[in-house]
Design an enzyme around this catalytic site. Structure first.
Site, short mmCIF file in Angstrom:
data_model
loop_
_atom_site.label_atom_id
_atom_site.label_comp_id
_atom_site.label_asym_id
_atom_site.label_seq_id
_atom_site.Cartn_x
_atom_site.Cartn_y
_atom_site.Cartn_z
CB CYS A 1 2.69 1.51 2.07
SG CYS A 1 2.37 3.26 2.24
CB CYS B 1 -0.25 5.89 8.11
SG CYS B 1 0.19 4.16 8.03
FE1 FES Z 1 0.76 3.47 3.59
FE2 FES Z 1 -0.53 3.73 5.84
S1 FES Z 1 0.21 1.93 4.97
S2 FES Z 1 0.17 5.26 4.56
#
Ligand code: FES
Length: 148
Positions: free
Chosen positions: A33, A102
Site C-alpha cells: 500500500c 495495517c
Molecule cells: Fe497501508 Fe493500512 S492500507 S497500512
C-alpha cells in the site's frame, strides 16, 4: 466499518511526533500500500519512558500506532514486546479483517525501534527477532490478507 474508538484515535492520535536523541528508532513500510511508519522510543533503565510515531499511512495504521504507543509507555522493554497487533486491535474494539495487516505496521516498527535500541546498547532482548523493513515479508500477513 470502524469502531468509535478507532475513529477517535484516528481523529485525535496520541504521541505523534519525534523524540530527539531517541534510544531507539524503527521504520517499517508496507510495499503493497506504500504506507510507512516510524517509531521513536525513549528508554531508561529498561523502561519505555516515552514513545512517539510518525506515519504516512491509512486511518487504521494511525489509530493502531496511537493505541500501541499509549500501551507501551511506562512498560518494561520485555512487557512491551508482548504487545501484539491483535491486542492493539482489541483495545480499539476491533478492526475490519482487511485492515488487520495495517496494525502490523505498529507492531513491527515498535520491534524495529527495540532492535535499534538493543544494537546501540549491545544487548540482546529475549524473544526479539530482527524485524523486516517491509511487513509484506512478514509471515503472518499472508494469512491475515487471505482471510480478509
Ligand atoms: Fe497501508 Fe493500512 S492500507 S497500512
Amino acid at each position: 466499518m470502524y469502531t468509535e474508538k478507532v475513529m477517535e484515535h484516528f481523529s485525535n492520535p496520541r504521541n505523534v511526533g519525534e523524540i530527539e536523541n531517541a534510544s531507539g528508532v524503527g521504520t517499517v513500510g508496507n510495499a503493497k500500500c506504500g504506507d510507512i511508519m516510524k517509531v521513536y522510543l525513549q528508554i531508561e533503565d529498561g523502561i519505555i519512558k516515552d514513545a512517539k510515531f510518525k506515519t504516512f499511512g491509512c486511518g487504521a495504521a494511525v489509530a493502531t500506532s496511537s493505541m500501541a504507543t499509549e500501551l507501551i509507555i511506562g512498560k518494561s522493554v520485555e512487557d512491551a514486546l508482548k504487545i501484539t497487533n491483535k491486542m492493539v486491535a482489541e483495545e480499539l474494539g476491533g478492526l475490519p479483517p482487511v485492515k488487520m495487516h495495517c496494525s502490523l505496521l505498529a507492531e513491527e516498527s515498535l520491534h524495529a525501534a527495540l532492535w535499534d535500541y538493543a544494537e546501540k546498547n549491545n544487548i540482546v532482548i529475549d524473544g526479539l527477532e530482527q524485524p523486516k523493513d517491509d511487513i509484506d515479508h512478514h509471515e503472518h500477513i499472508h494469512d491475515e490478507v487471505m482471510n480478509g
